[in-house]
Design a protein around this motif. Sequence first.
Motif, PDB file in Angstrom:
ATOM      1  N   LEU A  90      40.297  33.210  40.295  1.00 14.66           N
ATOM      2  CA  LEU A  90      39.505  34.065  39.412  1.00 14.66           C
ATOM      3  C   LEU A  90      38.796  35.126  40.253  1.00 14.66           C
ATOM      4  O   LEU A  90      38.611  34.944  41.464  1.00 14.66           O
ATOM      5  CB  LEU A  90      38.476  33.229  38.645  1.00 14.66           C
ATOM      6  N   PRO A  91      38.348  36.224  39.633  1.00 15.32           N
ATOM      7  CA  PRO A  91      37.649  37.273  40.395  1.00 15.32           C
ATOM      8  C   PRO A  91      36.354  36.746  41.026  1.00 15.32           C
ATOM      9  O   PRO A  91      35.642  35.937  40.423  1.00 15.32           O
ATOM     10  CB  PRO A  91      37.330  38.330  39.324  1.00 15.32           C
ATOM     11  N   ALA A  92      36.068  37.201  42.224  1.00 15.82           N
ATOM     12  CA  ALA A  92      34.844  36.803  42.920  1.00 15.82           C
ATOM     13  C   ALA A  92      33.637  37.159  42.059  1.00 15.82           C
ATOM     14  O   ALA A  92      33.441  38.313  41.678  1.00 15.82           O
ATOM     15  CB  ALA A  92      34.760  37.482  44.277  1.00 15.82           C
ATOM     16  N   THR A  93      32.853  36.135  41.731  1.00 18.23           N
ATOM     17  CA  THR A  93      31.721  36.283  40.827  1.00 18.23           C
ATOM     18  C   THR A  93      30.651  35.296  41.258  1.00 18.23           C
ATOM     19  O   THR A  93      30.969  34.211  41.752  1.00 18.23           O
ATOM     20  CB  THR A  93      32.165  35.971  39.372  1.00 18.23           C
ATOM     21  N   CYS A 130      26.521  38.847  39.980  1.00 20.86           N
ATOM     22  CA  CYS A 130      27.389  39.973  40.282  1.00 20.86           C
ATOM     23  C   CYS A 130      28.840  39.524  40.221  1.00 20.86           C
ATOM     24  O   CYS A 130      29.145  38.329  40.267  1.00 20.86           O
ATOM     25  CB  CYS A 130      27.061  40.589  41.637  1.00 20.86           C
ATOM     26  N   SER A 131      29.713  40.493  40.073  1.00 15.95           N
ATOM     27  CA  SER A 131      31.144  40.217  40.011  1.00 15.95           C
ATOM     28  C   SER A 131      31.884  41.434  40.563  1.00 15.95           C
ATOM     29  O   SER A 131      31.403  42.557  40.453  1.00 15.95           O
ATOM     30  CB  SER A 131      31.569  39.957  38.562  1.00 15.95           C
ATOM     31  N   VAL A 132      33.050  41.196  41.121  1.00 18.50           N
ATOM     32  CA  VAL A 132      33.857  42.314  41.605  1.00 18.50           C
ATOM     33  C   VAL A 132      34.734  42.878  40.488  1.00 18.50           C
ATOM     34  O   VAL A 132      35.400  43.889  40.678  1.00 18.50           O
ATOM     35  CB  VAL A 132      34.747  41.914  42.806  1.00 18.50           C
ATOM     36  N   ASP A 133      34.732  42.217  39.330  1.00 14.70           N
ATOM     37  CA  ASP A 133      35.585  42.633  38.218  1.00 14.70           C
ATOM     38  C   ASP A 133      34.736  42.818  36.963  1.00 14.70           C
ATOM     39  O   ASP A 133      34.397  41.847  36.289  1.00 14.70           O
ATOM     40  CB  ASP A 133      36.666  41.583  37.985  1.00 14.70           C
ATOM     41  N   HIS A 159      35.285  31.596  44.071  1.00 17.57           N
ATOM     42  CA  HIS A 159      35.975  32.078  45.274  1.00 17.57           C
ATOM     43  C   HIS A 159      37.425  31.639  45.172  1.00 17.57           C
ATOM     44  O   HIS A 159      37.725  30.446  45.274  1.00 17.57           O
ATOM     45  CB  HIS A 159      35.337  31.516  46.542  1.00 17.57           C
ATOM     46  N   GLU A 160      38.306  32.592  44.900  1.00 13.26           N
ATOM     47  CA  GLU A 160      39.728  32.316  44.726  1.00 13.26           C
ATOM     48  C   GLU A 160      39.902  31.235  43.649  1.00 13.26           C
ATOM     49  O   GLU A 160      39.466  31.431  42.519  1.00 13.26           O
ATOM     50  CB  GLU A 160      40.379  31.970  46.066  1.00 13.26           C
ATOM     51  N   ASP A 161      40.496  30.089  43.987  1.00 15.12           N
ATOM     52  CA  ASP A 161      40.696  29.056  42.967  1.00 15.12           C
ATOM     53  C   ASP A 161      39.633  27.951  43.047  1.00 15.12           C
ATOM     54  O   ASP A 161      39.884  26.800  42.682  1.00 15.12           O
ATOM     55  CB  ASP A 161      42.099  28.445  43.076  1.00 15.12           C
ATOM     56  N   ARG A 162      38.445  28.323  43.508  1.00 15.86           N
ATOM     57  CA  ARG A 162      37.364  27.333  43.601  1.00 15.86           C
ATOM     58  C   ARG A 162      36.106  27.845  42.915  1.00 15.86           C
ATOM     59  O   ARG A 162      35.808  29.033  42.945  1.00 15.86           O
ATOM     60  CB  ARG A 162      37.052  27.035  45.069  1.00 15.86           C
ATOM     61  N   MET A 163      35.386  26.913  42.329  1.00 13.97           N
ATOM     62  CA  MET A 163      34.053  27.204  41.808  1.00 13.97           C
ATOM     63  C   MET A 163      33.079  26.389  42.646  1.00 13.97           C
ATOM     64  O   MET A 163      33.206  25.165  42.749  1.00 13.97           O
ATOM     65  CB  MET A 163      33.930  26.812  40.339  1.00 13.97           C
ATOM     66  N   ILE A 164      32.137  27.073  43.276  1.00 12.63           N
ATOM     67  CA  ILE A 164      31.155  26.447  44.154  1.00 12.63           C
ATOM     68  C   ILE A 164      29.819  26.459  43.419  1.00 12.63           C
ATOM     69  O   ILE A 164      29.338  27.519  43.029  1.00 12.63           O
ATOM     70  CB  ILE A 164      31.036  27.224  45.477  1.00 12.63           C
ATOM     71  N   GLY A 165      29.233  25.298  43.223  1.00 10.75           N
ATOM     72  CA  GLY A 165      27.935  25.199  42.551  1.00 10.75           C
ATOM     73  C   GLY A 165      26.915  24.552  43.470  1.00 10.75           C
ATOM     74  O   GLY A 165      27.273  23.734  44.320  1.00 10.75           O
ATOM     75  N   TRP A 166      25.632  24.929  43.308  1.00  7.11           N
ATOM     76  CA  TRP A 166      24.610  24.360  44.181  1.00  7.11           C
ATOM     77  C   TRP A 166      23.280  24.223  43.451  1.00  7.11           C
ATOM     78  O   TRP A 166      22.990  24.948  42.507  1.00  7.11           O
ATOM     79  CB  TRP A 166      24.439  25.199  45.443  1.00  7.11           C
ATOM     80  N   ILE A 167      22.506  23.246  43.916  1.00  4.84           N
ATOM     81  CA  ILE A 167      21.129  23.035  43.470  1.00  4.84           C
ATOM     82  C   ILE A 167      20.271  22.839  44.715  1.00  4.84           C
ATOM     83  O   ILE A 167      20.796  22.600  45.805  1.00  4.84           O
ATOM     84  CB  ILE A 167      20.997  21.821  42.511  1.00  4.84           C
ATOM     85  N   ALA A 168      18.978  22.935  44.546  1.00  5.62           N
ATOM     86  CA  ALA A 168      18.066  22.851  45.690  1.00  5.62           C
ATOM     87  C   ALA A 168      17.938  21.421  46.203  1.00  5.62           C
ATOM     88  O   ALA A 168      17.959  20.462  45.431  1.00  5.62           O
ATOM     89  CB  ALA A 168      16.689  23.365  45.285  1.00  5.62           C
ATOM     90  N   PRO A 192      39.734  32.290  27.437  1.00  3.08           N
ATOM     91  CA  PRO A 192      40.765  31.252  27.350  1.00  3.08           C
ATOM     92  C   PRO A 192      41.884  31.373  28.375  1.00  3.08           C
ATOM     93  O   PRO A 192      42.378  30.369  28.869  1.00  3.08           O
ATOM     94  CB  PRO A 192      41.328  31.402  25.941  1.00  3.08           C
ATOM     95  N   THR A 193      42.300  32.556  28.748  1.00  4.09           N
ATOM     96  CA  THR A 193      43.421  32.705  29.673  1.00  4.09           C
ATOM     97  C   THR A 193      43.002  32.718  31.137  1.00  4.09           C
ATOM     98  O   THR A 193      43.851  32.767  32.012  1.00  4.09           O
ATOM     99  CB  THR A 193      44.188  34.010  29.369  1.00  4.09           C
ATOM    100  N   SER A 194      41.698  32.670  31.433  1.00  6.38           N
ATOM    101  CA  SER A 194      41.259  32.881  32.804  1.00  6.38           C
ATOM    102  C   SER A 194      41.570  31.736  33.752  1.00  6.38           C
ATOM    103  O   SER A 194      41.932  31.967  34.883  1.00  6.38           O
ATOM    104  CB  SER A 194      39.764  33.210  32.855  1.00  6.38           C
ATOM    105  N   CYS A 195      41.413  30.496  33.343  1.00  5.23           N
ATOM    106  CA  CYS A 195      41.652  29.398  34.317  1.00  5.23           C
ATOM    107  C   CYS A 195      42.234  28.175  33.634  1.00  5.23           C
ATOM    108  O   CYS A 195      41.889  27.061  33.985  1.00  5.23           O
ATOM    109  CB  CYS A 195      40.372  29.073  35.077  1.00  5.23           C
ATOM    110  N   ARG A 196      43.114  28.351  32.723  1.00  6.75           N
ATOM    111  CA  ARG A 196      43.747  27.205  32.065  1.00  6.75           C
ATOM    112  C   ARG A 196      45.149  27.014  32.592  1.00  6.75           C
ATOM    113  O   ARG A 196      45.803  27.906  32.984  1.00  6.75           O
ATOM    114  CB  ARG A 196      43.791  27.396  30.546  1.00  6.75           C
TER     115      ARG A 196
END
Length: 196
Positions: A90-93, A130-133, A159-168, A192-196
């Motif tokens: 997915l687009p870098a966001t 922010c997003s690059v797209d 980031h590419e095919d990964r979603m990175i999440g974080w908490i404190a 619907p078509t973005s990551c299925r």
Amino acid sequence: MWRVWKSVRTYREDPEWRYRKRESRQWLDAFGKPGHPFGTRGNHVKHVLEGQIRGYQATLFHLAAVHDGGKHPTDVSWYSVVVLTLPSALPATSVSVASLVRLLGTAPLPPRAGTAVHLPPGRKPRMVACSVDPAFAELALTERVIRMTADAKMGWRLHEDRMIGWIANYKPYERLIELAEAMTDVIDEFPPTSCR
């Protein structure tokens, strides 16, 4: 902190999960650093746990992100991090509660992600996004997604095919699993078509 150690002990012995005490600094390169939540002066990873959450391959870990300090040359921000592997890139966001990343003093996305388009400010708690797209951002970063992110007190980045999440701070794995579930709820809101 005893809850974190108790959680580590419990999940380390669970056959459905794979545990490693530490990882090298280079191991994080696959997750697109620099960029939130990683530090510019170094990153230390420990208590890596890998398994499945709601059908996604999940990696959970504790991160010490070393960055430029104010009073001292360097400072450290502590995070609990989840990385989900998505079916497609997915687009870098990036979206985060601002207080989670304020001290890092870094751009939300790695420099190679391209030019970021920032989303409108004015929310409470203050959010950074922010997003690059721009087209993807308009469809994916809805008011509902921003609110879900704020309610979970988290940040996340694609980031590419990964979603990175974080908490404190360092949290027990049970809390990281809740974070991963909140991340999958956000994914369900994407077009619907973005990551299925």
